[in-house]
Design a protein around this motif. Structure first.
Motif, PDB file in Angstrom:
ATOM      1  N   ALA A  53       4.603   4.933  -6.593  1.00 13.12           N
ATOM      2  CA  ALA A  53       6.004   4.645  -6.270  1.00 13.12           C
ATOM      3  C   ALA A  53       6.110   4.196  -4.812  1.00 13.12           C
ATOM      4  O   ALA A  53       6.826   3.243  -4.496  1.00 13.12           O
ATOM      5  CB  ALA A  53       6.864   5.884  -6.519  1.00 13.12           C
ATOM      6  N   ASP A  54       5.379   4.854  -3.940  1.00 10.53           N
ATOM      7  CA  ASP A  54       5.392   4.500  -2.519  1.00 10.53           C
ATOM      8  C   ASP A  54       4.862   3.080  -2.322  1.00 10.53           C
ATOM      9  O   ASP A  54       5.397   2.296  -1.527  1.00 10.53           O
ATOM     10  CB  ASP A  54       4.534   5.515  -1.752  1.00 10.53           C
ATOM     11  CG  ASP A  54       4.535   5.263  -0.249  1.00 10.53           C
ATOM     12  OD1 ASP A  54       5.632   5.034   0.296  1.00 10.53           O
ATOM     13  OD2 ASP A  54       3.458   5.290   0.365  1.00 10.53           O
ATOM     14  N   CYS A  55       3.838   2.725  -3.086  1.00  9.22           N
ATOM     15  CA  CYS A  55       3.249   1.384  -2.981  1.00  9.22           C
ATOM     16  C   CYS A  55       4.281   0.318  -3.354  1.00  9.22           C
ATOM     17  O   CYS A  55       4.429  -0.690  -2.672  1.00  9.22           O
ATOM     18  CB  CYS A  55       2.026   1.301  -3.891  1.00  9.22           C
ATOM     19  SG  CYS A  55       1.244  -0.306  -3.898  1.00  9.22           S
ATOM     20  N   LEU A  56       4.998   0.546  -4.450  1.00 12.38           N
ATOM     21  CA  LEU A  56       5.961  -0.470  -4.887  1.00 12.38           C
ATOM     22  C   LEU A  56       7.165  -0.542  -3.951  1.00 12.38           C
ATOM     23  O   LEU A  56       7.799  -1.584  -3.828  1.00 12.38           O
ATOM     24  CB  LEU A  56       6.399  -0.212  -6.326  1.00 12.38           C
ATOM     25  CG  LEU A  56       5.315  -0.504  -7.371  1.00 12.38           C
ATOM     26  CD1 LEU A  56       5.866  -0.412  -8.767  1.00 12.38           C
ATOM     27  CD2 LEU A  56       4.671  -1.875  -7.151  1.00 12.38           C
ATOM     28  N   GLU A  57       7.462   0.590  -3.285  1.00 11.73           N
ATOM     29  CA  GLU A  57       8.557   0.547  -2.303  1.00 11.73           C
ATOM     30  C   GLU A  57       8.162  -0.267  -1.084  1.00 11.73           C
ATOM     31  O   GLU A  57       9.014  -0.780  -0.368  1.00 11.73           O
ATOM     32  CB  GLU A  57       8.922   1.975  -1.852  1.00 11.73           C
ATOM     33  CG  GLU A  57       9.867   2.671  -2.817  1.00 11.73           C
ATOM     34  CD  GLU A  57       9.968   4.169  -2.516  1.00 11.73           C
ATOM     35  OE1 GLU A  57       9.742   4.566  -1.356  1.00 11.73           O
ATOM     36  OE2 GLU A  57      10.255   4.913  -3.462  1.00 11.73           O
TER      37      GLU A  57
ATOM     38  N   LYS B 282       3.205  11.328   3.256  1.00  7.70           N
ATOM     39  CA  LYS B 282       3.345  10.210   2.325  1.00  7.70           C
ATOM     40  C   LYS B 282       3.646   8.923   3.087  1.00  7.70           C
ATOM     41  O   LYS B 282       4.475   8.923   3.990  1.00  7.70           O
ATOM     42  CB  LYS B 282       4.484  10.503   1.343  1.00  7.70           C
ATOM     43  CG  LYS B 282       4.608   9.456   0.251  1.00  7.70           C
ATOM     44  CD  LYS B 282       5.785   9.734  -0.676  1.00  7.70           C
ATOM     45  CE  LYS B 282       7.078   9.188  -0.098  1.00  7.70           C
ATOM     46  NZ  LYS B 282       8.115   8.954  -1.115  1.00  7.70           N
ATOM     47  N   GLY B 283       2.965   7.862   2.711  1.00  6.67           N
ATOM     48  CA  GLY B 283       3.310   6.542   3.223  1.00  6.67           C
ATOM     49  C   GLY B 283       2.458   6.104   4.404  1.00  6.67           C
ATOM     50  O   GLY B 283       1.813   6.904   5.086  1.00  6.67           O
TER      51      GLY B 283
ATOM     52  N   ILE C  15       0.858  -1.191   0.000  1.00  6.31           N
ATOM     53  CA  ILE C  15       0.000   0.000   0.000  1.00  6.31           C
ATOM     54  C   ILE C  15       0.893   1.239   0.000  1.00  6.31           C
ATOM     55  O   ILE C  15       1.867   1.315   0.747  1.00  6.31           O
ATOM     56  CB  ILE C  15      -0.909   0.067   1.251  1.00  6.31           C
ATOM     57  CG1 ILE C  15      -1.751  -1.206   1.400  1.00  6.31           C
ATOM     58  CG2 ILE C  15      -1.833   1.291   1.174  1.00  6.31           C
ATOM     59  CD1 ILE C  15      -2.631  -1.232   2.644  1.00  6.31           C
ATOM     60  N   GLY C  16       0.575   2.180  -0.863  1.00  5.58           N
ATOM     61  CA  GLY C  16       1.297   3.453  -0.864  1.00  5.58           C
ATOM     62  C   GLY C  16       0.285   4.578  -0.927  1.00  5.58           C
ATOM     63  O   GLY C  16      -0.782   4.415  -1.517  1.00  5.58           O
ATOM     64  N   LEU C  17       0.583   5.682  -0.318  1.00  9.75           N
ATOM     65  CA  LEU C  17      -0.396   6.767  -0.344  1.00  9.75           C
ATOM     66  C   LEU C  17       0.225   8.124  -0.065  1.00  9.75           C
ATOM     67  O   LEU C  17       1.330   8.236   0.466  1.00  9.75           O
ATOM     68  CB  LEU C  17      -1.532   6.477   0.648  1.00  9.75           C
ATOM     69  CG  LEU C  17      -1.185   5.946   2.032  1.00  9.75           C
ATOM     70  CD1 LEU C  17      -0.792   7.096   2.943  1.00  9.75           C
ATOM     71  CD2 LEU C  17      -2.368   5.202   2.614  1.00  9.75           C
TER      72      LEU C  17
END
Lengths: 90, 390, 308
Positions: C76-80, C14-15, C6-8
């Motif tokens: 990008a945050d989700c994939l991190e 962020k996150g 999950i990224g947001l």
């Protein structure tokens, strides 16, 4: 148009390009007058080209519809300034 | 292979006709019907393909695009014998659009800028108008998927692809799928700003093409799983064999220079349908008549299918109806497949040496059990739909 | 389906760390937005601080609008936050209520100000709803399907159904499901004049969140499983999302009667705020709380159940 006016026009053009094309990490003073705007050089693309068409219209009253003409005029700041000098209506 | 997803009804509305028979006649006759825009003026040239009947004008509570969609939906449901929906069947509605999801009202915006009083008409109409959702309410069907697809010019084709996957996954039993869009001054100014609006009637794939003409209208298919359709006494003649979608991941407005996303979408559709290139009897191309689209699409299609597979663009009949055009072209593909002909590629006269395909200049007989329809969109979306004959 | 990551990004930052923080400590007060073209109107908003956008991937997308940038940031945050999926098996489904309406308004504003023949092609091309999905696929170089679903109330619930259809039919093995909505002047004007907002508890917000989804797999690899609520299941906790800003046209059966904790005040009113409630639900799962029901109060789509 005096040499001073031409230089002011080029400065204004560079500022407009940086702002209207959302160029990042490029300052107006970094743009070299004779350097190519498209491809290598500034790396502009087809969407920038049509954005420059609108920019010429809005700021200098120039309507440029012919794509082949556009390619000649959009080569560099020098060619743009030359074209604007002769064709501007405002 | 799992149960086939069959076509049991179709509907279409555009400048080329109010219903299927009229479209068939216009396409067979090679008749185009573009004109100067009648309800707006602009300081540049560019014919449009309007649905001129005033019955489709926006009303206080309903957008024009919804009325256009409703016409094709009604025709398709009636053709499918589904004026009354069977109880216990879940109806999914999948409609692609651009204009139904944008508040395009220059007068409203001008009023905002100039400090005029708030006029609630267009916001109210807009918020009442989610296309698929409102269609469900209009049909009086409470439950079921209501999907409004907004993938720009690929929306209509992608809506049919979603319907296919939902039917196969059992998420619905009957699907209404296609798209609708209305002519908007905002889109008109937009395509002009991109330098891709033709000042003359469009000429898809022609050497001297100057760009696209905008159009409006709707195209809708009724899709069902084959056993369910047969169980209610229908003998379907066509089915949806495959669908593929792929992203260029390249540029917001320019297609990938080698058409890689389009090729991937087509190959995904072929693989899903377990078909090969040579199985395609003909192709209804996106063929918008912009210099870039037609060159890249033409080269990509020739690379995949060879230069001799018949390819036609029907944009010369309907104009580019954006989110609606994928639905219309699925209908035309279905008619061509069923009846064994494709229309003249209106506007095509002179071969472009950079494009290895030669679309037909007259109505042309085709054969084959399968046909392909393609759509390309802003944002690098590509969609391919394969229809088959039963 | 499984949620793998999950990224947001929202007003609170962020996150998932920032969301967790907001859940414990609340959020900074909203900022005041004065409408540039109607200075007499101002409204509190929960907006995203601009400095969050200053990352290389977004700088590289020089033309991206706010709508696209928020989506890129959250994706990008989700994939991190997860193991990277094989990118050639990823599809993107994006949900939005209003799309990039600020770009749309900027484009038509240019038509009004300069003339119908002088619109900005950049604004026009960025006014299509799939522009955010396009920026995400371009940033990640995914070549699979990307589709954008627009609905004023239920876009997130519908996008979850699309993800399920794609996974069930084998179209893709992973779905990057995102939601994004932005704040923009003309919509704020409509909300203000249409009395959809007030200054105390109906504060407009903006943001984006992405879930990385796959078919159900081993419990060890997932953050949570997510599926529609089944009858006969008892949840340990119920969250009720109250983010929606545009009322559903009647008649519609919604989940309005559900009761439970609501955290929508942390991100503000936005059509696709339900995705943040789903992220909260994932955070609420513990060995003691095994099942969290997450209800979208405004939607006709069945509530989702998240399980460990």
């Amino acid at each position: 148009m005096s040499e001073q006016d031409v230089s002011a026009l080029k400065t204004q053009l560079k500022e407009l390009l940086v702002a209207q094309l959302s160029l990042v990490d490029v300052r107006p003073e970094d743009i070299v007058d004779a350097a190519p705007l498209f491809g290598e050089g500034l790396g502009l693309d087809s969407l920038d080209a049509v954005e420059i068409v609108v920019l010429l219209q809005r700021h200098y009253g120039i309507t440029l519809q012919d794509a082949a003409m556009g390619r000649q005029v959009f080569q560099s700041i020098d060619t743009l300034a030359d074209y604007i000098k002769v064709n501007r209506t405002k | 292979m799992s149960e086939r997803i069959v076509i049991t009804g179709m509907g279409c509305l555009s400048a080329a006709g109010n219903d299927l028979p009229q479209h068939r006649d216009s396409l067979r006759a090679g008749q185009r019907a573009c004109q100067k825009p009648s309800w707006f003026t602009a300081p540049f040239e560019g014919p449009v393909y309007e649905v001129s009947n005033p019955a489709y004008a926006a009303s206080a509570d309903e957008m024009r695009v919804f009325k256009l969609a409703w016409k094709a939906v009604s025709e398709a449901l009636s053709q499918a014998g589904l004026e009354t929906l069977p109880t216990r069947s879940v109806l999914g509605i999948f409609l692609g659009t651009t204009t139904a999801c944008q508040l395009n009202d220059l007068e409203f915006q001008r009023g905002f800028y100039t400090g005029g009083p708030f006029s609630p008409v267009s916001p109210t109409r807009f918020f009442a108008g989610n296309l698929a959702d409102r269609m469900g309410r209009r049909l009086g069907v409470a439950a079921g998927p209501r999907v409004t697809v907004t993938n720009a010019c690929a929306s209509g084709t992608d809506a049919m692809g979603l319907a296919l996957d939902y039917l196969r996954s059992g998420l619905c039993d009957i699907a209404l799928a296609g798209g609708a869009d209305e002519l908007s001054l905002v889109s008109y100014g937009g395509f002009h700003s991109l330098g891709v609006l033709s000042p003359e009637p469009c000429r898809p794939f022609d050497k001297n093409r100057q760009g696209l003409n905008l159009g409006e209208g709707s195209g809708v298919l009724v899709l069902e799983r084959e056993p369910a359709a047969r169980a209610r006494g229908i003998s379907p003649r066509l089915f949806v064999a495959g669908y593929g979608s792929a992203s260029d991941a390249h540029h917001m407005t320019a297609p990938h220079p080698d058409g890689l996303g389009l090729e991937r979408a087509i190959r995904t559709a072929l693989a899903g349908a377990q078909l090969e290139e040579r199985d395609m009897g003909f192709i209804n191309a996106h063929g918008t008549a912009t210099p870039d689209n037609d060159r890249i699409e033409g080269c990509t299609l020739a690379r995949i299918f060879g230069a001799s597979t018949p390819v036609v663009s029907t944009k010369g009949y309907t104009g580019h109806a954006l989110g609606g055009v994928g639905g219309m072209e699925a209908v035309f593909t279905a008619i061509g497949l069923e009846e064994g002909w494709i229309p003249a590629n209106v506007g095509f006269e002179e071969q472009d040496p950079d494009i290895p395909i030669t679309p037909p200049r007259q109505t042309t007989t085709v054969d084959g059990k399968f046909a392909l329809s393609t759509s390309l969109a802003f944002g690098g979306s590509n969609a391919a739909l394969i229809l088959g004959k039963i | 389906m499984d949620i793998l990551g999950i990224g947001l990004v929202a007003h609170f930052g962020k996150g998932m760390g920032a969301l967790k923080d907001a859940l414990s400590n609340g959020v900074a007060p909203p900022s005041t937005y004065r409408l540039p073209h109607r200075q007499e109107i101002s409204t509190p908003v929960y907006s995203i601080p601009d400095d969050l956008f200053d990352i290389p991937a977004i700088r590289a997308a020089r033309r991206a609008n706010r709508f696209g940038k928020m989506a890129m940031l959250a994706a990008a945050d989700c994939l991190e936050s997860s193991l990277p999926p094989p990118l050639d098996r990823v599809g993107i489904v994006l949900a939005t209520g209003l799309g990039p309406h600020a770009s749309n308004m900027e484009f038509s504003g240019g038509l009004i100000q300069y003339g119908l023949d002088q619109g900005s092609p950049t604004h026009f091309s960025h006014s299509v709803h799939n522009s955010a999905a396009a920026y995400v696929s371009n940033m990640l170089k995914t070549h699979g399907p990307a589709t954008t679903i627009t609905h004023f109330q239920s876009a997130v619930g519908q996008a979850l159904q699309v993800a399920k259809a794609w996974l069930d039919s084998g179209r893709v093995d992973y779905v990057l499901l995102g939601a994004v909505d932005e704040i923009g002047e003309l919509m704020l004007y409509i909300f203000h004049e249409g009395q959809l907002i007030d200054k105390t508890d109906r504060i407009p917000g903006e943001g984006s969140a992405f879930l990385l989804l796959s078919r159900s797999g081993p419990a060890s690899s997932r953050l949570a499983s997510i599926q529609p609520m089944r009858s006969g299941v008892e949840a340990d906790l119920c969250l009720v999302d109250d983010s929606s800003i545009i009322p559903l046209p009647t008649p519609h059966q919604t989940q309005a009667v559900a009761t439970g904790a609501s955290y929508s005040h942390l991100w503000g009113k936005m059509p696709t705020g339900y995705i943040f409630s789903l992220a909260c639900a994932a955070l609420k799962l513990t060995p003691e709380v095994q099942k969290v029901l997450c209800v979208d109060k405004s939607s006709a789509i069945p509530a989702m159940l998240l399980e460990r």
